[in-house]
Design a protein around this motif. Structure first.
Motif, PDB file in Angstrom:
ATOM      1  N   ALA A  47      41.423  40.493  46.473  1.00  0.00           N
ATOM      2  CA  ALA A  47      40.450  40.088  47.495  1.00  0.00           C
ATOM      3  C   ALA A  47      39.573  41.265  47.930  1.00  0.00           C
ATOM      4  N   SER A  50      36.894  42.288  45.130  1.00  0.00           N
ATOM      5  CA  SER A  50      36.058  41.193  44.645  1.00  0.00           C
ATOM      6  C   SER A  50      34.589  41.580  44.518  1.00  0.00           C
ATOM      7  N   GLU A  54      35.694  39.954  39.345  1.00  0.00           N
ATOM      8  CA  GLU A  54      35.834  38.534  39.644  1.00  0.00           C
ATOM      9  C   GLU A  54      36.510  37.882  38.447  1.00  0.00           C
ATOM     10  N   PRO A  61      36.794  30.369  40.269  1.00  0.00           N
ATOM     11  CA  PRO A  61      37.256  31.692  40.714  1.00  0.00           C
ATOM     12  C   PRO A  61      38.758  31.683  41.001  1.00  0.00           C
TER      13      PRO A  61
END
Length: 143
Positions: A47, A50, A54, A61
Motif C-alpha cells: 500500500a 503503490s 502496481e 488491482p
C-alpha cells in the motif's frame, strides 16, 4: 648530474593517484545489478509502495482484490483471506544507487586526471625547463 626530486615525486605520486582512482572507478562500475533489491525484512508494504509498484490479478488491482477478500491463502488444512499487511513489495533500487554514485565517480575521474597530469609533468619536466626564455639583458646607455 643533479637529481631532481620534484620529477621523481611527480612521476611516482602521479602514477599512484591515477592508478588508485582508475581502480576505484572500475570497482564502482562493475558492481552487479542484482544486489540492489530491497531485503524482504525492509520491504515496504504494498500500500505504501503503490506510487511505484502496481500489481494486477485477473486485470484488477491486487489491493482491491485483497480489500474485497477475494484472494485466499491456502495452507495444508486451512484457508484464510490474504490481509493487505501481508503483501510487501521488493523494489530494485539500481537506478537510484547508480545515480547516487555519480559524484563519487566524478571525484575519482578528477583525481585520475590530476594524477595523469602530474605524471606527465614529471615525465616532461626537463623539456619544460628548457622552454624558459633567456634572461632579459638591460642595457644602460648613458646619454
Amino acid at each position: 648530474m643533479k637529481r631532481n626530486h620534484f620529477r621523481s615525486f611527480a612521476i611516482l605520486i602521479g602514477l599512484l593517484a591515477c592508478a588508485g582512482a582508475c581502480y576505484g572507478i572500475l570497482h564502482l562500475w562493475q558492481q552487479p545489478a542484482d544486489a540492489y533489491w530491497t531485503a524482504t525484512a525492509f520491504s515496504p508494504p504494498l500500500a505504501s509502495a503503490s506510487d511505484r509498484v502496481e500489481l494486477f490479478v485477473a486485470d484488477e488491482p491486487l489491493l482491491k482484490v485483497v480489500g474485497e477478500e477475494r484472494l485466499i491463502l491456502k495452507k495444508k488444512t486451512t484457508e484464510a483471506p490474504v490481509a493487505a499487511g501481508d503483501l510487501v513489495a521488493r523494489v530494485n533500487n539500481y537506478e537510484r544507487v547508480r545515480l547516487a554514485r555519480i559524484p563519487t565517480l566524478l571525484g575519482l575521474a578528477a583525481a585520475a586526471g590530476g594524477g595523469l597530469i602530474l605524471f606527465l609533468i614529471g615525465l616532461f619536466a626537463p623539456l619544460i625547463r628548457e622552454l624558459v626564455p633567456p634572461p632579459i639583458v638591460d642595457l644602460h646607455l648613458e646619454a
